[in-house]
Design an enzyme around this catalytic site. Structure first.
Site, short mmCIF file in Angstrom:
data_model
loop_
_atom_site.label_atom_id
_atom_site.label_comp_id
_atom_site.label_asym_id
_atom_site.label_seq_id
_atom_site.Cartn_x
_atom_site.Cartn_y
_atom_site.Cartn_z
N GLU A 127 -8.26 74.26 -50.55
CA GLU A 127 -9.51 73.80 -51.16
C GLU A 127 -10.19 75.02 -51.73
O GLU A 127 -10.66 75.90 -51.00
CB GLU A 127 -10.36 73.11 -50.08
N CYS B 260 -18.96 74.40 -52.43
CA CYS B 260 -17.89 74.21 -53.41
C CYS B 260 -18.15 72.98 -54.29
O CYS B 260 -17.74 72.93 -55.43
CB CYS B 260 -16.54 74.12 -52.70
#
Ligand code: NAD
Length: 495
Positions: free
Chosen positions: A267, A301
């Site tokens: 990720e 993020c």
């Protein structure tokens, strides 16, 4: 924006960590331990720049002990009934809820984000533990009709020892997600949480130990990230890799995992586009967008970053966005009035400052913010940029900080093209009342997550992960065990 001056910060009572910050140690084979040699690194409070702890750095011998412990523990943990594993994970979640105050304070101390946001992170994490515990009890196999007397069964088995690496921006959520999914699936773990936020990971691990997790099932190591990941990923004991962090590090870990033929879930962040159509309450959407942008000082993020606004409502949007930004109170996370804390480390603060300066040098217009604030503390003003040239680097580089980029679009074709004009593809957002526009955006925007008319993001039961340079593999949802299982065909025929 309203800035909490440093002299106010100094007035905030004695050391904010007195009484709750845990001793910093490695967790190897069920025991908290210092490192084999005396190497330590300082852990810094980003709001005051004070040293709050000294973190032991693992040596190669420590890593090997952690690996051996995880390998030993796997032999019994994988055979432990799923219901029993689930009970330990849910009991740990219950302990996290009981210890919310301590864990949340530790997050705020280490990362700097407002305490209310830290509390939400702990509550959500306990929910994630519960989700993984429940879902892992449904890891059924399947029987495949063969048409002969051969019986084909597919078994889902834990892959083995997982090496995990997590960042500082979600100090509880990021390690917690990986640890709870891997353990619930029957794997054991050696994890290197971020060196900036070790205390949070230590408190989570302690909840698992207190819930009855056997020695060696979870090992925590800290130190030099590159040395540790190289050693762990290359070890034949490790069977799977899970990483959250930046694209360059993700790339190098993927290459290393590939060299050793190990699966990886990565990720790697995003550069969230937001399409704002002309059929919404523009001022309300602008206020919502500004608040969301500056949560955790933009160090998320999934943070929205590129705001593409229909040209006919752009000016109103920009004005309202700036107005909301101006009201945000920047200050230490322990001050209940603070809405935006410091950045996590000087590296981040300097990086954000450089990005703003480069964008302005390229011709961008600063609508508000743009400066670091006087110390102590790694504070940076919530910043809004407009009229940014199309070739400016900031359109391509993840700001991972309090920077919002505004631009106009004329029609939906252009908006979708702009949203897709990025190497990243983690989370995208849109605001519109048009069902047709919404359908096109959901279909045509290249992103692991596309949300229309809200910023709620991914929950426990929904998959989370990116496309393109944002990485591969999913956490959460029914996909949550992706990196932690192997499917075995068990085929037999009666003699
Ligand atoms: P980084 O990639 O250097 O570090 C992120 C995390 O990875 C840290 O916890 C670090 O300890 C760890 N790490 C670093 N090198 C490693 C290695 N060789 N092996 C294993 N782990 C390693 O990022 P940073 O300097 O902290 O931040 C830089 C950029 O990273 C940010 O601007 C942002 O774009 C990105 N980032 C993304 C996320 C995310 O949630 N996807 C989180 C943190 C940082």
């Amino acid at each position: 924006m309203i800035v909490k001056r440093s002299e106010d910060a100094g007035a905030l009572s004695a050391p904010p960590h007195a009484g709750f910050y845990p001793p910093l140690a490695l967790l190897i084979d069920g025991a908290w331990t210092g490192a084999s040699d005396a190497a330590v690194r300082d852990v810094i409070d980003p709001a005051t720049e004070a040293v709050i702890g000294q973190l032991p750095c693992a040596t190669t011998a420590d890593l090997d002990r952690a690996l051996a412990a995880a390998q030993r523990a796997f032999q019994t943990w994988k055979r432990t009934p799923a219901t029993q594993r689930a009970k330990i994970v849910t009991d740990a979640a219950a302990l996290m809820r009981q210890r919310e105050d301590t864990i949340a304070r530790t997050i705020t101390l280490e990362l700097g984000k407002p305490l209310a946001e830290s509390r939400i992170e702990v509550q959500r994490l306990a929910g994630v533990f519960d989700w993984h515990a429940a879902e892992a009890q449904r890891l059924y196999g399947r029987l495949i009709p063969s048409g002969t007397d051969v019986q084909n069964t597919v078994l889902q088995e834990p892959i083995g020892v997982v090496a995990a690496f997590t960042p500082w921006n979600g100090p509880a959520a990021s390690p917690g997600r990986k640890i709870s999914a891997a353990l619930a699936a029957g794997c054991t773990v050696v994890i290197k949480p971020a060196e900036e936020t070790p205390g949070t990971a230590i408190l989570i691990a302690q909840c698992l130990l207190d819930a009855g997790l056997p020695a060696g099932a979870l090992n925590l190591v800290f130190g030099n990230p590159g040395d540790i990941s190289t050693h762990l990923v290359s070890s034949p004991i490790v069977r799977s890799v899970a990483f959250t962090g930046s694209v360059p590090i993700g790339r190098s870990l993927a290459a290393l995992a590939g060299q050793h033929l190990k699966p990886a879930v990565l990720e790697l962040g995003g550069h969230g586009p937001v399409i704002v159509n002309d059929d919404v309450d523009v001022r309300a959407v602008a206020a919502l967008c500004a608040r969301q942008k500056f949560r955790n000082a933009g160090q998320i993020c999934m943070s929205p970053t590129r705001f593409y606004v229909h040209a006919s409502v752009y000016d109103v949007f920009a004005e309202a966005f700036v107005e909301t930004t101006r009201t945000l109170k920047v200050g230490p996370g322990f001050d209940p009035a603070s809405e935006v804390g410091p950045l996590a480390n000087p590296r981040r603060r300097d990086g954000v400052e450089r990005m703003v300066q480069d964008a302005c040098a390229a011709g961008a217009r600063l609508l508000i913010g743009g400066r670091r604030l006087p110390g102590p503390g790694f504070y940076f003003e919530p910043t809004v940029l407009a009229d940014i040239p199309a070739d400016a680097d900031i359109w391509r580089t993840e700001p991972f900080g309090p920077i919002a980029l505004l631009a106009r679009f004329r029609d939906l074709d252009e908006a979708i093209a702009l949203a897709n004009h990025s190497d990243y593809g983690l989370a995208a957002f849109a605001f519109t009342r048009s069902a047709a526009a919404s359908a096109r955006i959901l279909r045509e925007v290249d992103s692991g997550i596309v949300s229309v008319n809200h910023f709620q993001g991914a929950g426990d039961s929904t998959p989370f992960g990116g496309v393109k340079d944002s990485g591969y593999g999913r956490e959460g949802g029914a996909e949550c065990f992706e990196g932690y299982l192997v499917r075995k065909l068990a085929s037999q025929r009666p003699l």
